[in-house]
Design a protein around this motif. Structure first.
Motif, mmCIF file in Angstrom:
data_model
loop_
_atom_site.group_PDB
_atom_site.id
_atom_site.type_symbol
_atom_site.label_atom_id
_atom_site.label_comp_id
_atom_site.label_asym_id
_atom_site.label_seq_id
_atom_site.Cartn_x
_atom_site.Cartn_y
_atom_site.Cartn_z
ATOM 1 N N LEU A 1 0.847 -1.195 0.000
ATOM 2 C CA LEU A 1 0.000 0.000 0.000
ATOM 3 C C LEU A 1 0.880 1.242 0.000
ATOM 4 O O LEU A 1 1.680 1.451 0.915
ATOM 5 C CB LEU A 1 -0.919 -0.010 1.225
ATOM 6 N N LEU A 2 0.719 2.103 -1.014
ATOM 7 C CA LEU A 2 1.633 3.225 -1.201
ATOM 8 C C LEU A 2 0.963 4.593 -1.076
ATOM 9 O O LEU A 2 1.578 5.596 -1.422
ATOM 10 C CB LEU A 2 2.307 3.122 -2.577
ATOM 11 N N CYS A 3 -0.286 4.643 -0.623
ATOM 12 C CA CYS A 3 -0.942 5.943 -0.504
ATOM 13 C C CYS A 3 -0.239 6.789 0.565
ATOM 14 O O CYS A 3 0.528 6.292 1.387
ATOM 15 C CB CYS A 3 -2.424 5.772 -0.195
ATOM 16 N N TRP A 4 -0.527 8.077 0.569
ATOM 17 C CA TRP A 4 0.165 9.025 1.443
ATOM 18 C C TRP A 4 0.054 8.636 2.912
ATOM 19 O O TRP A 4 1.048 8.666 3.649
ATOM 20 C CB TRP A 4 -0.418 10.425 1.219
ATOM 21 N N GLY A 5 -1.143 8.248 3.364
ATOM 22 C CA GLY A 5 -1.317 7.897 4.772
ATOM 23 C C GLY A 5 -0.445 6.729 5.183
ATOM 24 O O GLY A 5 0.155 6.734 6.271
ATOM 25 N N ALA A 6 -0.352 5.706 4.333
ATOM 26 C CA ALA A 6 0.502 4.559 4.639
ATOM 27 C C ALA A 6 1.967 4.968 4.686
ATOM 28 O O ALA A 6 2.742 4.487 5.537
ATOM 29 C CB ALA A 6 0.290 3.463 3.599
ATOM 30 N N GLN A 7 2.352 5.873 3.807
ATOM 31 C CA GLN A 7 3.738 6.346 3.821
ATOM 32 C C GLN A 7 4.052 7.129 5.095
ATOM 33 O O GLN A 7 5.174 7.059 5.612
ATOM 34 C CB GLN A 7 4.000 7.213 2.590
ATOM 35 N N ARG A 8 3.092 7.855 5.593
ATOM 36 C CA ARG A 8 3.315 8.602 6.844
ATOM 37 C C ARG A 8 3.524 7.634 8.012
ATOM 38 O O ARG A 8 4.325 7.891 8.905
ATOM 39 C CB ARG A 8 2.135 9.538 7.119
ATOM 40 N N ILE A 9 2.783 6.526 8.015
ATOM 41 C CA ILE A 9 3.001 5.520 9.058
ATOM 42 C C ILE A 9 4.400 4.936 8.919
ATOM 43 O O ILE A 9 5.108 4.727 9.919
ATOM 44 C CB ILE A 9 1.929 4.417 8.973
ATOM 45 N N ARG A 10 4.838 4.692 7.694
ATOM 46 C CA ARG A 10 6.188 4.155 7.476
ATOM 47 C C ARG A 10 7.259 5.102 8.012
ATOM 48 O O ARG A 10 8.206 4.670 8.690
ATOM 49 C CB ARG A 10 6.431 3.916 5.983
#
Length: 386
Positions: free
Chosen positions: A332-341
């Motif tokens: 999952l590469l959406c912005w929200g998932a990236q922020r969690i990463r």
């Protein structure tokens, strides 16, 4: 009261509205309120994902003053335009807020109150949106059949169709739409939203579904003519978390379960009614007092539910636990998932309070639901830039 015409940041007006009603390509009808977190979440969606949405937007006055011209209502509409771009959406009215003490906040309350004025078929409301061709109006229901008739005629004269939102808490507003039995909607497009509002964790979904089904059939019998699209929406996002579990829970998306229950209902199929899916975009849908400042929490939406991790040690620990969760999707590469990463990796820039995590949750949820039930296309993600 005068509001400035809304000029989209792209310098475009959705003239497509005059030619067709672009719902065939829409797969998800999220209910949003124009607030900072929701606008931020929407703004960070990939453009192909935004193209799949037809938001049902509640207009709320922007709570803080910003540089430039225009009052709180103008600011709200501009914030939404910046987030969503030149795409069609439906506009509804939120209730006026009573908790803003600043001069700007009081001005916003006054502007919203004026828009709720029922005089002459909600003239102030109609005047606000009549020249904004990207907006499909949500009918403001009241008990005066004459006012309703004036309002509907005005909407239909614009050629954009209209939206009727029927709420469970108001007995589905069937008494208020009954005068429409005398009105032939001809070939105009009508989007009918059956809003179950907040669905409690212990509510019997079969019972809720039966009520919704009866309301759908009743409304279908009341309305005459029109090209109709039916949407079922609700929210089961919880109001509190500590009493569920102090550190972790995996909760079902009950509004999706309710939709799956009803979409294959024989009475609806017999009436040639096909349901579309909507929800309140991972937001608690009922009125409640201000949220208690509890333990730092990171929410992770899946296609069929929500996972949350809470930690008194901080948001970084909650984010790390979320990233390590067995249900984490590393594709999952959406912005929200990236922020969690990034948070799980130790970069907490802009993520040290609960407010930005609301935008993270909503962004992931909007992405998930926009692509649920269809062929997920990885090209809908785009390179993430903070």
């Amino acid at each position: 009261m005068k509001f400035r015409p809304l000029l989209c940041q792209y310098g475009l007006v959705c003239l497509l509205r005059k030619m067709s009603y672009p719902l065939d390509s829409k797969h998800y009808f999220p209910g949003l309120t124009i607030r900072e977190g929701e606008c931020r979440a929407l703004g960070h969606l990939a453009s192909p994902t935004k193209d799949l949405l037809f938001p049902l937007v509640r207009l709320q006055a922007w709570p803080r003053s910003k540089a430039g011209a225009g009052g709180p209502i103008d600011r709200s509409l501009e914030a939404f335009a910046e987030a969503f771009g030149p795409r069609p959406f439906a506009l509804d009215l939120a209730a006026a807020r009573s908790d803003l003490d600043s001069d700007w906040g009081k001005l916003g309350t006054t502007e919203i109150t004026q828009l709720h004025d029922q005089t002459n078929g909600h003239d102030c409301w109609c005047t606000l949106i009549q020249d904004r061709e990207d907006i499909t109006p949500v009918t403001q229901l009241d008990s005066d059949p004459h006012n309703l008739a004036i309002q509907i005629e005005r909407y239909l004269s614009w050629g954009r169709g209209l939206v009727i939102r029927l709420r469970r808490s108001r007995n589905w507003d069937l008494d208020k739409i009954s005068p429409l039995a005398l009105k032939d909607l001809q070939n105009h497009h009508v989007l009918i939203v059956f809003d179950c509002e907040q669905i409690g964790p212990k509510e019997d979904l079969t019972a809720v579904g039966t009520l919704a089904q009866n309301a759908i059939l009743a409304a279908n019998n009341i309305l005459k003519g029109g090209q109709r699209t039916y949407v079922l929406m609700g929210s089961s996002f919880p109001s509190s978390f500590a009493d569920i579990h102090p550190e972790y829970a995996s909760l079902p998306l009950r509004e999706r379960q309710l939709f799956d229950l009803l979409r294959m209902s024989p009475p609806l199929i017999d009436a040639s009614i096909s349901l579309e899916y909507g929800d309140h975009a991972a937001v608690y849908a009922a009125e409640r007092p201000p949220a208690f400042k509890g333990a730092p929490r990171v929410d992770y939406p899946t296609a069929s539910g929500w996972i949350y991790h809470r930690s008194n040690s901080g948001f970084d620990t909650a984010a790390l636990r979320t990233r390590q969760d067995p249900q984490w999707d590393d594709d999952l590469l959406c912005w929200g998932a990236q922020r969690i990463r990034t948070a799980a990796g130790g970069d907490m820039t802009g993520l040290k309070s609960q407010s930005p995590w609301v935008a993270v949750r909503i962004n992931i949820h909007l992405h998930r639901q926009a692509h649920a039930g269809g062929d997920w296309n990885s090209s809908a993600d785009e390179e993430w830039v903070d």
